[in-house]
Design an enzyme around this catalytic site. Structure first.
Site, PDB file in Angstrom:
ATOM      1  N   ASN A   1       0.838  -1.198   0.000  1.00 39.72           N
ATOM      2  CA  ASN A   1       0.000   0.000   0.000  1.00 39.72           C
ATOM      3  C   ASN A   1       0.873   1.249   0.000  1.00 39.72           C
ATOM      4  O   ASN A   1       1.706   1.407   0.905  1.00 39.72           O
ATOM      5  CB  ASN A   1      -0.902   0.025   1.242  1.00 39.72           C
ATOM      6  CG  ASN A   1      -1.767   1.271   1.285  1.00 39.72           C
ATOM      7  OD1 ASN A   1      -2.716   1.407   0.510  1.00 39.72           O
ATOM      8  ND2 ASN A   1      -1.430   2.196   2.156  1.00 39.72           N
ATOM      9  N   GLU A   2       0.659   2.105  -0.976  1.00 37.29           N
ATOM     10  CA  GLU A   2       1.358   3.392  -1.075  1.00 37.29           C
ATOM     11  C   GLU A   2       2.837   3.256  -0.745  1.00 37.29           C
ATOM     12  O   GLU A   2       3.413   4.099  -0.051  1.00 37.29           O
ATOM     13  CB  GLU A   2       0.699   4.418  -0.151  1.00 37.29           C
ATOM     14  CG  GLU A   2      -0.732   4.686  -0.542  1.00 37.29           C
ATOM     15  CD  GLU A   2      -1.261   6.018  -0.056  1.00 37.29           C
ATOM     16  OE1 GLU A   2      -0.647   6.607   0.850  1.00 37.29           O
ATOM     17  OE2 GLU A   2      -2.280   6.477  -0.589  1.00 37.29           O
TER      18      GLU A   2
ATOM     19  N   ASN B   1      -4.939   4.952  -4.846  1.00 35.39           N
ATOM     20  CA  ASN B   1      -5.562   5.697  -3.749  1.00 35.39           C
ATOM     21  C   ASN B   1      -5.502   7.165  -4.159  1.00 35.39           C
ATOM     22  O   ASN B   1      -4.403   7.692  -4.353  1.00 35.39           O
ATOM     23  CB  ASN B   1      -4.750   5.572  -2.451  1.00 35.39           C
ATOM     24  CG  ASN B   1      -4.627   4.140  -1.956  1.00 35.39           C
ATOM     25  OD1 ASN B   1      -5.314   3.245  -2.428  1.00 35.39           O
ATOM     26  ND2 ASN B   1      -3.742   3.931  -0.986  1.00 35.39           N
TER      27      ASN B   1
ATOM     28  N   TYR C   1      -7.034  16.133   0.373  1.00 33.39           N
ATOM     29  CA  TYR C   1      -5.713  16.636   0.746  1.00 33.39           C
ATOM     30  C   TYR C   1      -5.220  17.696  -0.227  1.00 33.39           C
ATOM     31  O   TYR C   1      -4.541  18.626   0.148  1.00 33.39           O
ATOM     32  CB  TYR C   1      -4.678  15.512   0.771  1.00 33.39           C
ATOM     33  CG  TYR C   1      -4.867  14.557   1.912  1.00 33.39           C
ATOM     34  CD1 TYR C   1      -4.870  15.016   3.219  1.00 33.39           C
ATOM     35  CD2 TYR C   1      -5.043  13.206   1.683  1.00 33.39           C
ATOM     36  CE1 TYR C   1      -5.039  14.139   4.273  1.00 33.39           C
ATOM     37  CE2 TYR C   1      -5.208  12.323   2.733  1.00 33.39           C
ATOM     38  CZ  TYR C   1      -5.214  12.794   4.023  1.00 33.39           C
ATOM     39  OH  TYR C   1      -5.379  11.936   5.055  1.00 33.39           O
TER      40      TYR C   1
ATOM     41  N   TRP D   1     -12.509   5.028   1.723  1.00 32.40           N
ATOM     42  CA  TRP D   1     -11.645   5.032   2.898  1.00 32.40           C
ATOM     43  C   TRP D   1     -12.294   5.956   3.905  1.00 32.40           C
ATOM     44  O   TRP D   1     -12.297   7.150   3.682  1.00 32.40           O
ATOM     45  CB  TRP D   1     -10.237   5.540   2.538  1.00 32.40           C
ATOM     46  CG  TRP D   1      -9.303   5.369   3.689  1.00 32.40           C
ATOM     47  CD1 TRP D   1      -8.925   6.328   4.582  1.00 32.40           C
ATOM     48  CD2 TRP D   1      -8.668   4.164   4.086  1.00 32.40           C
ATOM     49  NE1 TRP D   1      -8.088   5.785   5.508  1.00 32.40           N
ATOM     50  CE2 TRP D   1      -7.912   4.458   5.237  1.00 32.40           C
ATOM     51  CE3 TRP D   1      -8.671   2.840   3.604  1.00 32.40           C
ATOM     52  CZ2 TRP D   1      -7.164   3.485   5.899  1.00 32.40           C
ATOM     53  CZ3 TRP D   1      -7.926   1.902   4.261  1.00 32.40           C
ATOM     54  CH2 TRP D   1      -7.175   2.220   5.395  1.00 32.40           C
TER      55      TRP D   1
ATOM     56  N   LYS E   1     -12.172   9.829   8.434  1.00 34.62           N
ATOM     57  CA  LYS E   1     -12.763   9.633   7.105  1.00 34.62           C
ATOM     58  C   LYS E   1     -13.879   8.598   7.118  1.00 34.62           C
ATOM     59  O   LYS E   1     -14.472   8.296   6.085  1.00 34.62           O
ATOM     60  CB  LYS E   1     -11.683   9.230   6.099  1.00 34.62           C
ATOM     61  CG  LYS E   1     -10.727  10.361   5.819  1.00 34.62           C
ATOM     62  CD  LYS E   1      -9.795  10.095   4.692  1.00 34.62           C
ATOM     63  CE  LYS E   1      -8.752  11.197   4.649  1.00 34.62           C
ATOM     64  NZ  LYS E   1      -7.818  11.141   5.811  1.00 34.62           N
TER      65      LYS E   1
HETATM   66  C1  GCB Z   1      -3.829   6.554   2.576  1.00 35.87           C
HETATM   67  C2  GCB Z   1      -3.406   5.377   3.363  1.00 35.87           C
HETATM   68  C3  GCB Z   1      -4.278   5.134   4.556  1.00 35.87           C
HETATM   69  C4  GCB Z   1      -4.557   6.464   5.248  1.00 35.87           C
HETATM   70  C5  GCB Z   1      -5.282   7.366   4.277  1.00 35.87           C
HETATM   71  C6  GCB Z   1      -5.606   8.738   4.870  1.00 35.87           C
HETATM   72  O1  GCB Z   1      -3.565   6.688   1.431  1.00 35.87           O
HETATM   73  O2  GCB Z   1      -3.318   4.211   2.591  1.00 35.87           O
HETATM   74  O3  GCB Z   1      -3.643   4.245   5.411  1.00 35.87           O
HETATM   75  O4  GCB Z   1      -5.261   6.325   6.422  1.00 35.87           O
HETATM   76  O5  GCB Z   1      -4.503   7.561   3.154  1.00 35.87           O
HETATM   77  O6  GCB Z   1      -6.648   8.918   5.457  1.00 35.87           O
HETATM   78  O7  GCB Z   1      -4.776   9.637   4.721  1.00 35.87           O
END
Ligand code: GCB
Length: 733
Positions: free
Chosen positions: A368-369, A424, A430, A504, A525
């Site tokens: 992931n990322e 993602n 953001y 998310w 979130k």
């Molecule tokens: C992401 C991550 C996740 C974070 C999310 C966030 O890209 O994979 O673990 O919690 O962003 O809320 O910033």
């Protein structure tokens, strides 16, 4: 016969590092605890990034009754994050990885009186994932611990925490036949395997056996429609027995048409879940898991991304039973560690070995990322290739995938490693604007029409205490979160090629390093609050779109009671085709439509609002107030930004901060002005600015952002933004 005894009761917990002998000596002084248990239930959720990370001990005496009955194995279903197992002070095993199960044989080391002590550690190191991520790394013995007694001849228990039985169903959809291969591992000469009432005794060669079956007219595991489960069991002459449930289903993906279940289009639309709960941390009971699943069913999601690590077996069981298609993954996240390669492979082997039989799992997630804080270099690529090959070797029936960070170039070689891909994207939260998500996928799909792409994360934080009639990115209002998701829901509906989409997150969760949006230590979130008591408005948007079973209407803005405006918007989310609105019991409007229904009504005093659909209704009270209610505003300074620039006072024939960076840069006069402003910001940010400058994807994305949103995100103050606006207003377009 196999005897499994749960030993969750009667532990002593010592919150300190000490030698094994001292742990036994001081055990009685330790806190009496019952599993599941975490030592970070409070400090891991209250912000400050200061939760206890280090070594702690769990000590327990085993009774004669518990240790009786043959060969004895200890089964630990979750010990975060590393664990050393001692019996009577002697080290028997170590395990690295806080989310997978492991077993240890105790038989030869048993004495008359036996003390089991486990030393767990959730401190930082450079080899065990995760080390850098946006969630709390709770420490503790947070799942069940069992003692398993088996006869001399028994199924394999040690290797990677195997269930001892592996069931591979393949389905011929046309002939309605399912071919079932059952493999087992044991130290016996033969095994009797039973599937669907049919038994077959097969020899065990070098410790492994295989039996094959055909099920005619197989009842399929058909997602949320009919998640039918069969059972396979295996038995030895000694009486030892193992079993596994399985499902007959066929998964497929198409770069143009998305996901297919059992030969028909089945767009995967759902949410992600972390395994924690307010006040409890990750030490969840079966009831907690089941309550989460009930919320998932209420929402109508048909898929879950179980992020960012292996979840509890009972949760995959719930997914099997409820027909939820799952993305399962390991915590290879954010930052590649040179010394962590072996751990990624170990965690992946255990994940696949322990979860293989679950019909719900469709894909294995490699990382992931991972490029968020690591360069795409040969070492990173090699680690991903090794993981990808491991997945294919252990499980040729499933696809591999990855969740990529937005700034990863779409032509990066890492995207060619997994079978299918995902991004993602947080445009509109953001950074950037909502529409950039649409553009991103359009560009990707146009450039790579033969690649399967999905949307693995998207979301916006919302604290249900905050409200606004002019919701804006970054204001943490329930209204902005709802608007954000309205956009994304449409974006997704217009792009059926997205093989899976995952909000998310379904629930707010602990990220002790966070301090924002009026809360400490929480990522907000979620569509539902951390304690599961409150469904935010956005929850009902998805419920309206996804859950057609039960008609409902939901009035948005129930918590936005005090409104300082003459006219207000009443928004209804509903899965009905028609919504009727009543104000103070008077019918005021009827609307036909889909999912989102918007009304405007004059606000005079206090009003009772009621919405009705087909056999369902919802009501709320709102009132007109003179002054805006300050308690609804999180960031008072930022909230006023929209009011700085009155549309009437702006000359549209000249540039302003509302123009995009790209447009401004392209103009001979405006260009140098904004370049100078950007350069000033860059020199203040140092390294980060260099990374931005050298990343063409990021540059392109910033080019599409308005100057105003760039400046706000960069933390510019009101006066410098106004000053720049004045300068730009002096330049003709
Ligand atoms: C992401 C991550 C996740 C974070 C999310 C966030 O890209 O994979 O673990 O919690 O962003 O809320 O910033």
């Amino acid at each position: 016969m196999r005897k499994t005894v749960r030993i969750n009761e009667g532990w002593r917990f010592l919150k300190a590092a000490m030698p094994p002998a001292a742990a036994i000596r001081f055990a009685e002084q330790g806190e009496a605890v019952t599993l599941p248990h975490t030592w970070n239930a409070v400090d891991g959720q209250d912000g400050g990034n200061d939760y206890h990370r280090g070594s702690c001990w769990y000590v327990r005496e085993l009774t004669a009754e518990e240790t009786a009955g043959g060969r004895l194995f200890l089964e630990v279903l979750g010990a975060a994050h590393t664990c050393h197992v001692y019996l009577n002070g002697e080290l028997l095993a170590e395990h690295e990885g806080g989310y997978s199960a492991f077993r240890v044989e105790l038989t030869e080391k048993l004495r008359e009186k036996n003390i089991l002590s486990l030393c767990l550690n959730n401190g930082d190191n450079d080899r065990v994932y995760p080390q850098k991520a946006d969630f709390t790394f709770y420490g503790g013995l947070y799942r069940d611990v069992n003692l398993i007694a088996v006869p001399e001849e028994h199924f394999e228990l040690l290797k990677d925490g195997t269930p001892g039985i592996k069931v591979t169903p393949t389905v011929d959809l046309e002939k309605k036949q399912a071919f079932i291969t059952v493999e087992t591992w044991q130290n016996a000469a033969e095994v009797t395997v039973t599937v669907n009432g049919e038994s077959r005794t097969v020899p065990s060669v070098e410790g492994s056996a295989k039996a094959e079956f055909v099920i005619e007219n197989a009842r399929l595991w058909d997602g949320v429609n009919d998640p039918f489960l069969y059972t396979a069991s295996a038995r030895l002459a000694s009486g030892d027995e193992v079993s596994a449930r399985f499902g007959c289903r066929h998964f497929a993906v198409d770069p143009e048409k998305g996901f297919f279940l059992n030969g028909r289009s089945y767009p995967l639309r759902g949410v992600s879940r972390h395994q924690d709960l307010k006040g409890k941390g990750n030490a969840l009971s079966y009831e907690d898991h089941a309550a989460d699943m009930a919320i998932i069913r209420e929402l109508g999601a048909n898929t879950l991304r179980l992020a960012h690590y292996q979840h509890a077996q009972e949760f995959y069981d719930l997914c099997d039973e409820n027909g939820i298609v799952v993305w399962a993954e390991i915590p290879y996240i954010t930052m590649h560690m040179q010394n962590g390669r072996q751990n990624t492979l170990d965690q992946m082997r255990e994940l696949i070995c322990q979860c293989y039989n679950h019909p719900c799992i469709a894909v294995w997630g490699l990382s992931n990322e991972i490029t968020a804080a690591s360069a795409v270099n040969e070492e990173l690529l090699e680690n991903h290739r090794a993981l990808n090959e491991l997945c294919h070797r252990m499980d040729p029936t499933r696809l591999t995938t990855m969740a990529n960070v937005f700034m990863l170039e779409i032509d990066s070689p890492i995207l060619e490693i997994p079978d299918i891909n995902s991004y993602n994207l947080y445009f509109g939260w953001y950074l950037g604007e909502l529409e950039q998500t649409d553009e991103f996928f359009d560009e990707y799909h146009a450039k790579y029409p033969d690649r399967v792409i999905g949307f693995s994360e998207y979301g916006a934080d919302a604290n249900p205490a905050f409200h606004s009639s002019r919701p804006e990115k970054g204001d943490y209002t329930e209204e902005y979160q709802a608007l954000y998701h309205e956009h994304m829901l449409n974006m997704i509906e217009e792009r059926p090629y997205l093989w899976a989409t995952h909000v998310w997150n379904l629930f707010d969760f602990a990220a002790d390093g966070r301090d924002e949006g009026g809360k400490h230590g929480e990522n907000q979130k979620g569509l539902v609050t951390f304690d599961r008591t409150l469904r935010k408005d956005a929850f009902y948007l998805y419920r309206a779109a996804w859950n057609k079973a039960e008609p409902f209407v939901h009035l948005c803005g129930k918590r936005y009671e005090n409104r300082a405006e003459e006219e207000t918007e009443i928004k209804v989310y509903s899965n009905c085709g028609e919504v009727r609105l009543y104000v103070d019991d008077m019918p005021v409007a009827v609307q036909t439509g889909k999912t989102v229904f918007r009304f405007r009504i004059p606000l005079l005093g206090e009003h009772l609002i009621r919405a009705e659909g087909e056999g369902c209704a919802d009501s709320m009270c709102i009132r007109r107030v003179r002054e805006p209610d300050g308690s609804y505003v999180f960031n008072k300074a930022a909230a006023s930004v929209t009011n700085w620039f009155d549309a009437d006072e702006m000359d549209p024939s000249c540039f302003s901060v509302s123009d995009t960076l790209g447009d401004l840069r392209a103009h001979p006069q405006a260009g140098p002005v904004v370049e100078a402003m950007m350069a000033r910001g860059a020199s203040e940010r140092g390294d980060v600015a260099d990374a931005v400058k050298d990343n063409p994807a990021l540059q392109r994305m910033m080019g599409r952002m308005t100057m105003l949103s760039l400046l706000k995100q960069g933390g510019a103050d009101e006066e410098s933004i106004k000053q720049l606006n004045r300068v730009l207003q002096g330049i003709k377009k």
